[in-house]
Design a protein around this motif. Structure first.
Motif, PDB file in Angstrom:
ATOM      1  N   ILE A  25     -37.973   5.145 -48.782  1.00 49.34           N
ATOM      2  CA  ILE A  25     -37.186   4.877 -47.568  1.00 49.34           C
ATOM      3  C   ILE A  25     -36.164   5.994 -47.425  1.00 49.34           C
ATOM      4  CG2 ILE A  25     -35.544   3.335 -46.426  1.00 49.34           C
ATOM      5  CD1 ILE A  25     -36.847   0.992 -47.848  1.00 49.34           C
ATOM      6  N   ASN A  26     -36.077   6.566 -46.239  1.00 48.02           N
ATOM      7  CA  ASN A  26     -35.077   7.583 -45.925  1.00 48.02           C
ATOM      8  C   ASN A  26     -34.153   7.047 -44.831  1.00 48.02           C
ATOM      9  OD1 ASN A  26     -33.994  10.356 -46.116  1.00 48.02           O
ATOM     10  ND2 ASN A  26     -34.704  10.513 -44.000  1.00 48.02           N
ATOM     11  N   VAL A  27     -32.870   6.928 -45.140  1.00 48.81           N
ATOM     12  CA  VAL A  27     -31.888   6.438 -44.172  1.00 48.81           C
ATOM     13  C   VAL A  27     -31.055   7.623 -43.718  1.00 48.81           C
ATOM     14  CG1 VAL A  27     -30.091   4.745 -43.691  1.00 48.81           C
ATOM     15  CG2 VAL A  27     -31.809   4.269 -45.459  1.00 48.81           C
ATOM     16  N   TYR A  28     -31.112   7.933 -42.429  1.00 50.94           N
ATOM     17  CA  TYR A  28     -30.461   9.131 -41.912  1.00 50.94           C
ATOM     18  C   TYR A  28     -29.432   8.778 -40.838  1.00 50.94           C
ATOM     19  CZ  TYR A  28     -29.748  13.588 -39.538  1.00 50.94           C
ATOM     20  OH  TYR A  28     -29.180  14.692 -38.970  1.00 50.94           O
ATOM     21  N   ASN A  29     -28.182   9.157 -41.081  1.00 53.54           N
ATOM     22  CA  ASN A  29     -27.115   9.064 -40.079  1.00 53.54           C
ATOM     23  C   ASN A  29     -27.037   7.663 -39.463  1.00 53.54           C
ATOM     24  OD1 ASN A  29     -24.968  10.196 -38.651  1.00 53.54           O
ATOM     25  ND2 ASN A  29     -26.256  10.834 -36.932  1.00 53.54           N
ATOM     26  N   SER A  30     -27.052   6.650 -40.309  1.00 54.30           N
ATOM     27  CA  SER A  30     -27.068   5.258 -39.841  1.00 54.30           C
ATOM     28  C   SER A  30     -26.049   4.432 -40.621  1.00 54.30           C
ATOM     29  CB  SER A  30     -28.464   4.648 -40.021  1.00 54.30           C
ATOM     30  OG  SER A  30     -29.443   5.397 -39.332  1.00 54.30           O
TER      31      SER A  30
END
Length: 222
Positions: free
Chosen positions: A183-188
């Motif tokens: 899982i990649n969580v970007y700018n959230s």
């Protein structure tokens, strides 16, 4: 379910005349119905709601719209907009499965506050990107990426790119992926991961980039 493909009525130029055709209406149609209407504790499957009185008010309580299809125009149908007022928000749930092959259609139509439920394991040929504030409930099914990283938009089995996303009860097995995160969580912000298993990923099981993530009951392996 009376809802049919609305393009069948493209030959009727006048929108009011077109909307008078019964099959144009949704699964539940107020036609015509002015004043105040109340809809309580109703579930509609693969359809929507239509009210053909612009002056009407429709109050919704305990209303569920549930979609289990790969047909784009049905997945995008909620209300026939004839200018009436709607009070209350229906609970929207999209069911996704390998048999329906409807993930792309659901992701194209999902909106903030909606729910995506996995009814089977899924093999992915590209990143599953969540760019709306939705809840993804895996029901303990497994997601397997079968692709290789191509760019920063295709870098993980699941990419989270919105505030307020929840991912729960899902397993990600990256054994067939190449150069991917789980899982990649970007700018959230306000992202919740609950009951998630991440294993056999070439890179991080969970990669957090410029984001705020709450993690409950997460398992990583490999």
């Amino acid at each position: 379910n009376t809802l049919t493909n609305q393009s069948e009525y493209d030959g009727i130029a006048n929108m009011q005349d077109r909307s008078d055709e019964p099959p144009w209406c949704g699964s539940l149609s107020y036609h015509p119905a002015g004043g105040v209407q109340t809809l309580t504790n109703v579930t509609i499957e693969n359809g929507g709601i239509s009210d053909h009185a612009p002056s009407a008010t429709l109050n919704l309580t305990g209303v569920n719209l549930s979609y289990s299809t790969n047909v784009d125009w049905i997945n995008g149908y909620r209300f026939a907009d004839h200018g009436y007022t709607v009070n209350g928000t229906p609970n929207i749930t999209y069911h996704v499965s390998s048999a329906l092959n409807n993930l792309d259609s659901v992701l194209a139509n999902v909106q903030n506050g909606d729910n995506i439920v996995l009814d089977s394991n899924l093999d992915l040929t590209k990143q599953l990107t969540l760019d709306k504030a939705v809840t993804l409930n895996g029901k303990n099914h497994t997601i397997k990426p079968t692709f290789a990283k191509t760019n920063n938009s295709n870098i993980a089995a699941i990419g989270i790119q919105a505030n307020g996303v929840t991912v729960e009860k899902v397993k990600i097995n990256g054994v067939d992926g190449t150069d991917l995160h789980g899982i990649n969580v970007y700018n959230s912000e306000n992202v919740l991961l609950d009951g998630v298993t991440l294993k056999n990923n070439d890179h991080s099981g969970l990669n957090v980039d410029g984001s705020q993530v709450t993690v409950n009951d997460i398992t990583t392996d490999g």
